[in-house]
Design an enzyme around this catalytic site. Structure first.
Site, short mmCIF file in Angstrom:
data_model
loop_
_atom_site.label_atom_id
_atom_site.label_comp_id
_atom_site.label_asym_id
_atom_site.label_seq_id
_atom_site.Cartn_x
_atom_site.Cartn_y
_atom_site.Cartn_z
N ASP A 69 -6.35 -4.39 17.75
CA ASP A 69 -5.13 -3.94 16.85
C ASP A 69 -4.21 -3.06 18.03
OD1 ASP A 69 -4.89 -2.17 13.76
OD2 ASP A 69 -3.69 -1.60 15.66
N THR A 72 0.26 0.47 16.92
CA THR A 72 1.46 0.75 16.45
C THR A 72 1.87 1.25 15.69
OG1 THR A 72 1.91 -0.85 14.60
CG2 THR A 72 3.00 -1.49 16.96
N ILE A 96 -0.40 -9.03 19.37
CA ILE A 96 -1.41 -10.39 19.10
C ILE A 96 -0.07 -10.69 19.61
CG2 ILE A 96 -2.37 -10.53 17.19
CD1 ILE A 96 -0.07 -11.15 15.39
N THR A 160 2.16 -13.02 2.41
CA THR A 160 2.50 -11.60 0.79
C THR A 160 2.86 -12.73 -0.17
OG1 THR A 160 3.87 -10.25 0.80
CG2 THR A 160 4.36 -11.57 2.97
N ASP A 161 2.78 -12.04 -1.50
CA ASP A 161 3.83 -12.59 -1.70
C ASP A 161 5.40 -12.77 -2.24
OD1 ASP A 161 4.55 -10.10 -2.90
OD2 ASP A 161 3.25 -10.44 -5.19
N GLU A 162 6.31 -11.73 -0.98
CA GLU A 162 7.16 -11.98 -0.40
C GLU A 162 7.58 -13.21 -0.66
OE1 GLU A 162 8.42 -7.84 0.41
OE2 GLU A 162 6.33 -7.02 -0.45
N TYR A 184 11.88 -9.16 6.36
CA TYR A 184 10.30 -8.99 6.67
C TYR A 184 9.18 -10.06 5.97
CZ TYR A 184 6.30 -8.38 4.37
OH TYR A 184 4.54 -8.74 4.01
N LYS A 188 7.59 -13.19 7.93
CA LYS A 188 6.05 -14.02 6.97
C LYS A 188 5.97 -15.39 6.55
CE LYS A 188 2.99 -11.64 6.62
NZ LYS A 188 1.40 -11.41 8.03
N ASN A 213 1.55 -6.45 -4.07
CA ASN A 213 1.61 -5.44 -3.88
C ASN A 213 -0.05 -4.68 -3.57
OD1 ASN A 213 4.46 -5.85 -4.62
ND2 ASN A 213 4.93 -3.35 -3.38
N ARG A 248 6.60 -5.40 -9.82
CA ARG A 248 5.24 -5.14 -8.57
C ARG A 248 4.26 -5.51 -9.59
NH1 ARG A 248 9.63 -5.73 -6.81
NH2 ARG A 248 10.87 -5.21 -4.72
N GLY A 310 19.93 -5.84 -1.23
CA GLY A 310 19.08 -7.48 -1.16
C GLY A 310 17.36 -7.04 -2.38
P1 TYD Z 1 6.94 -0.87 -1.30
O1 TYD Z 1 5.88 0.00 -1.00
O2 TYD Z 1 8.20 -1.06 0.06
O3 TYD Z 1 6.52 -2.47 -1.52
P2 TYD Z 1 7.72 -3.91 -1.08
O4 TYD Z 1 9.33 -3.68 -0.86
O5 TYD Z 1 6.84 -4.70 -0.20
O6 TYD Z 1 7.52 -4.44 -3.02
O7 TYD Z 1 8.09 -1.25 -2.33
C1 TYD Z 1 7.15 -1.28 -3.56
C2 TYD Z 1 8.51 -0.82 -4.44
O8 TYD Z 1 9.17 -0.23 -5.20
C3 TYD Z 1 9.67 -1.93 -4.13
O9 TYD Z 1 10.38 -2.27 -5.34
C4 TYD Z 1 10.75 -0.87 -4.06
C5 TYD Z 1 9.73 0.18 -4.62
N1 TYD Z 1 10.80 1.91 -3.64
C6 TYD Z 1 11.41 2.61 -3.84
O10 TYD Z 1 11.74 2.90 -5.76
N2 TYD Z 1 11.27 3.76 -3.44
C7 TYD Z 1 10.78 4.35 -2.00
O11 TYD Z 1 10.87 5.51 -1.48
C8 TYD Z 1 10.00 2.79 -1.85
C9 TYD Z 1 9.58 3.03 -0.23
C10 TYD Z 1 9.49 2.00 -2.76
#
Ligand code: TYD
Length: 370
Positions: A69, A72, A96, A160-162, A184, A188, A213, A248, A310
């Site tokens: 690790d 970070t 890595i 990730t599913d993203e 991000y 990935k 998530n 999510r 986005g």
């Molecule tokens: P996040 O936990 O950053 O995961 P991801 O973007 O990878 O899905 O965010 C989850 C959801 O929550 C996403 O739709 C963005 C929203 N969000 C907010 O509304 N406010 C915040 O401060 C953060 C960090 C996320």
């Protein structure tokens, strides 16, 4: 000690001073004896990685784990402090992206590499994309090269599913085209494509999991759930992006770790497995649940802020392929959320130090202008 050998069908065999599994062994025997192996986990001080290490050491009594690790900001030694005295757990500080560090971590024979090391936060990737390309693409490449060179019998990429991008309707399957939309998720996806290219080109025995998530104890307080819980416990407002109706699917971290174990031990090389809870919610619903659980009010504690650039509206995956391997999530969302809130309540000493220094600078940069 000789390097482990990989046999068709995923049978892992090691010679030398650890156990040797006969060529003819069936999968079930191999699994039963998986305890005698050594796995390299990268990024194991992070959120999902640390839960995975804890689970694997608990469930496989003879297993040794080396954790590489880079420490970070999100790699927290506190996550595995109690394992330090365990003789089956070895920690190496290293990145890595550094071939020498990776080679050293693999020295002495490794049966499987599980790559959790990644930059993972979408908002940070919007502010500073380069770090994501370095770790998630270059780092994955360096690991793959080392795995190929040493003929490691399994490489599992935690993804990730993203990578599927936003899914306005239906669910992404493993063969759905990738359409990442943030720095991000694009990083990935770049890592995933390399992993699959190593299978197609070199027959490096790879696997990919694409999780939805994830939430639970020990998550760095920058993501939605831990950020909102810790802010609310501190009587601070929570910044909800846009209309809060983004969707999510939420998976409890221990279920995610179990899914990765299942795929590692039962998955078929060259394959991708989605790991989803099938339990979708809007951010607004999550916020309401957290506000209520922390005895705050929507009017008093929710700050509606400008939307993320986005912003993917919805993610949804079909994880029947992983379920066919015998995995399924066991923790209902309400229960997992209650466990998580209670953990943050009881572990202020874990998260308070994190919400200072670098985090405050990030928080200012990320939210002050919104
Ligand atoms: P996040 O936990 O950053 O995961 P991801 O973007 O990878 O899905 O965010 C989850 C959801 O929550 C996403 O739709 C963005 C929203 N969000 C907010 O509304 N406010 C915040 O401060 C953060 C960090 C996320």
């Amino acid at each position: 000690m000789t390097a482990p050998r990989f046999h068709a069908g995923g049978v892992i065999c090691r010679e030398g001073n650890r156990q040797s599994i006969p060529h003819s062994s069936k999968h079930s025997q191999v699994r039963a004896e998986a305890g005698g192996m050594r796995w390299l986990v990268t990024g194991g001080l992070g959120f999902i990685g640390s839960h995975f290490i804890r689970l694997a050491l608990h469930e496989r009594p003879g297993l040794e784990i080396v954790n590489l690790d880079a420490m970070t900001y999100a790699g927290n030694p506190e996550n595995l402090r109690d394992l330090q005295a365990q003789d089956r757990y070895h920690f190496i500080k290293g990145n890595i992206e550094d071939p020498k560090a990776v080679r050293e971590a693999l020295a002495g024979g490794t049966d499987a590499v599980i790559n959790f090391a990644a930059e993972t936060h979408v908002d940070r990737s919007i502010l500073d994309p380069e770090a994501f390309l370095r770790t998630d693409i270059l780092g994955t490449h360096i690991l793959l090269e080392a795995v190929r060179e040493r003929r490691v019998a399994r490489f599992l990429q935690v993804s990730t599913d993203e990578v599927y991008g936003e899914v306005l309707q239906g669910e992404s399957r493993e063969d759905t085209a990738l359409a990442p939309r943030s720095p991000y998720s694009a990083s990935k996806a770049g890592g995933d494509l390399q992993v699959l290219a190593y299978w197609a080109t070199y027959r490096t025995p790879v696997l990919i999991t694409r999780g939805c998530n994830t939430y639970g104890p020990n998550q760095y307080p920058e993501k939605l759930i831990p950020l909102f819980i810790t802010n609310l416990l501190d009587d601070q407002p929570v910044p909800l992006y846009g209309d809060g109706r983004q969707i999510r699917d939420w998976l409890f971290v221990e279920d995610h770790a179990r899914g990765i174990m299942r795929v590692l031990e039962h998955g078929e090389s060259g394959n991708v497995y989605n790991l989803g809870a099938g339990d979708s919610r809007t951010n607004l619903q999550i916020t309401q649940a957290l506000v209520q659980a922390c005895a705050r009010t929507m009017e008093g504690h929710v700050r509606h802020v400008a939307d993320r650039e986005g912003h993917d509206r919805r993610y949804a995956i079909d994880s029947s392929k992983a379920r066919a391997l015998g995995w399924k999530p066991t923790v209902p969302f309400e229960e997992g959320l209650a466990t998580t809130i209670s953990w943050y309540r009881k572990h202020e000493e874990w998260w308070r130090p994190l919400k200072s220094g670098e985090f405050l600078q990030y928080y200012q940069r990320q939210y002050a202008h919104r």
